[in-house]
Design a protein around this motif. Sequence first.
Motif, PDB file in Angstrom:
ATOM      1  N   ARG A   1       0.693  -1.275  -0.143  1.00 53.30           N
ATOM      2  CA  ARG A   1      -0.073   0.004   0.213  1.00 53.30           C
ATOM      3  C   ARG A   1       0.874   1.180   0.085  1.00 53.30           C
ATOM      4  O   ARG A   1       0.483   2.395  -0.703  1.00 53.30           O
ATOM      5  CB  ARG A   1      -1.078  -0.067   1.119  1.00 53.30           C
ATOM      6  CG  ARG A   1      -2.045  -1.036   1.067  1.00 53.30           C
ATOM      7  CD  ARG A   1      -2.993  -0.766   2.352  1.00 53.30           C
ATOM      8  NE  ARG A   1      -3.821  -2.072   2.153  1.00 53.30           N
ATOM      9  CZ  ARG A   1      -4.604  -2.547   3.408  1.00 53.30           C
ATOM     10  NH1 ARG A   1      -4.116  -2.364   4.587  1.00 53.30           N
ATOM     11  NH2 ARG A   1      -5.307  -3.458   3.193  1.00 53.30           N
ATOM     12  N   TRP A   2       2.008   1.139   0.757  1.00 55.02           N
ATOM     13  CA  TRP A   2       2.846   2.398   0.784  1.00 55.02           C
ATOM     14  C   TRP A   2       3.666   2.419  -0.500  1.00 55.02           C
ATOM     15  O   TRP A   2       3.597   3.653  -1.066  1.00 55.02           O
ATOM     16  CB  TRP A   2       3.699   2.126   1.960  1.00 55.02           C
ATOM     17  CG  TRP A   2       5.095   3.310   2.090  1.00 55.02           C
ATOM     18  CD1 TRP A   2       4.668   4.471   2.734  1.00 55.02           C
ATOM     19  CD2 TRP A   2       6.081   3.200   1.314  1.00 55.02           C
ATOM     20  NE1 TRP A   2       5.962   5.145   2.595  1.00 55.02           N
ATOM     21  CE2 TRP A   2       6.723   4.764   1.723  1.00 55.02           C
ATOM     22  CE3 TRP A   2       6.877   2.246   0.410  1.00 55.02           C
ATOM     23  CZ2 TRP A   2       7.939   4.884   0.994  1.00 55.02           C
ATOM     24  CZ3 TRP A   2       8.217   2.512   0.148  1.00 55.02           C
ATOM     25  CH2 TRP A   2       8.661   4.029   0.597  1.00 55.02           C
ATOM     26  N   ALA A   3       4.224   1.698  -1.103  1.00 56.78           N
ATOM     27  CA  ALA A   3       5.064   1.687  -2.158  1.00 56.78           C
ATOM     28  C   ALA A   3       4.053   2.053  -3.385  1.00 56.78           C
ATOM     29  O   ALA A   3       3.355   1.178  -3.985  1.00 56.78           O
ATOM     30  CB  ALA A   3       5.766   0.160  -2.611  1.00 56.78           C
ATOM     31  N   LYS A   4       4.527   3.285  -4.162  1.00 60.95           N
ATOM     32  CA  LYS A   4       3.997   3.298  -5.498  1.00 60.95           C
ATOM     33  C   LYS A   4       4.713   3.205  -6.555  1.00 60.95           C
ATOM     34  O   LYS A   4       4.248   3.105  -7.676  1.00 60.95           O
ATOM     35  CB  LYS A   4       3.392   4.973  -5.413  1.00 60.95           C
ATOM     36  CG  LYS A   4       2.815   5.246  -4.192  1.00 60.95           C
ATOM     37  CD  LYS A   4       1.460   4.716  -4.392  1.00 60.95           C
ATOM     38  CE  LYS A   4       0.319   5.372  -3.332  1.00 60.95           C
ATOM     39  NZ  LYS A   4       0.492   4.567  -2.063  1.00 60.95           N
ATOM     40  N   GLU A   5       5.982   2.969  -6.588  1.00 58.77           N
ATOM     41  CA  GLU A   5       6.895   2.993  -7.657  1.00 58.77           C
ATOM     42  C   GLU A   5       8.298   2.475  -7.093  1.00 58.77           C
ATOM     43  O   GLU A   5       8.554   2.866  -6.239  1.00 58.77           O
ATOM     44  CB  GLU A   5       7.003   4.501  -8.327  1.00 58.77           C
ATOM     45  CG  GLU A   5       7.562   4.206  -9.625  1.00 58.77           C
ATOM     46  CD  GLU A   5       7.531   5.620 -10.359  1.00 58.77           C
ATOM     47  OE1 GLU A   5       8.378   5.875 -11.247  1.00 58.77           O
ATOM     48  OE2 GLU A   5       6.505   6.535 -10.177  1.00 58.77           O
ATOM     49  N   GLN A   6       8.786   1.584  -8.023  1.00 64.55           N
ATOM     50  CA  GLN A   6      10.256   1.226  -7.762  1.00 64.55           C
ATOM     51  C   GLN A   6      11.319   2.235  -8.454  1.00 64.55           C
ATOM     52  O   GLN A   6      10.997   2.727  -9.432  1.00 64.55           O
ATOM     53  CB  GLN A   6      10.300  -0.376  -8.428  1.00 64.55           C
ATOM     54  CG  GLN A   6      11.969  -0.780  -8.309  1.00 64.55           C
ATOM     55  CD  GLN A   6      12.065  -2.042  -8.675  1.00 64.55           C
ATOM     56  OE1 GLN A   6      11.227  -2.821  -9.352  1.00 64.55           O
ATOM     57  NE2 GLN A   6      13.199  -2.633  -8.597  1.00 64.55           N
ATOM     58  N   VAL A   7      12.180   2.530  -7.730  1.00 60.29           N
ATOM     59  CA  VAL A   7      13.227   3.540  -8.034  1.00 60.29           C
ATOM     60  C   VAL A   7      14.259   2.708  -8.767  1.00 60.29           C
ATOM     61  O   VAL A   7      14.947   1.788  -8.339  1.00 60.29           O
ATOM     62  CB  VAL A   7      13.844   3.975  -6.760  1.00 60.29           C
ATOM     63  CG1 VAL A   7      14.805   5.084  -7.255  1.00 60.29           C
ATOM     64  CG2 VAL A   7      12.806   4.921  -6.139  1.00 60.29           C
TER      65      VAL A   7
END
Length: 78
Positions: free
Chosen positions: A64-70
């Motif tokens: 839920r927290w993670a929106k995108e991988q860097v």
Amino acid sequence: MKADQIVVGATYWDREKGLRKLVDGYGVQVVRYKLLSGRRNGMPVKEEPDGLHIYGCNLVSFQRWAKEQVLFGPDALM
């Protein structure tokens, strides 16, 4: 993000201020991460030699927290 998009060793952000590197996974329900920037979340599980703290949470919360991988960031410097 979906569970199959969460990979140990990758860095994720919430498209705001937080940046976390996933360092470990226990089974399929619990993950541990280094807080690289952003707001801390609870008490750290342990401190690494590099001075960064390791935190833990369940996989659903991390998803839920993670929106995108860097893809380019602190990992490129290591």
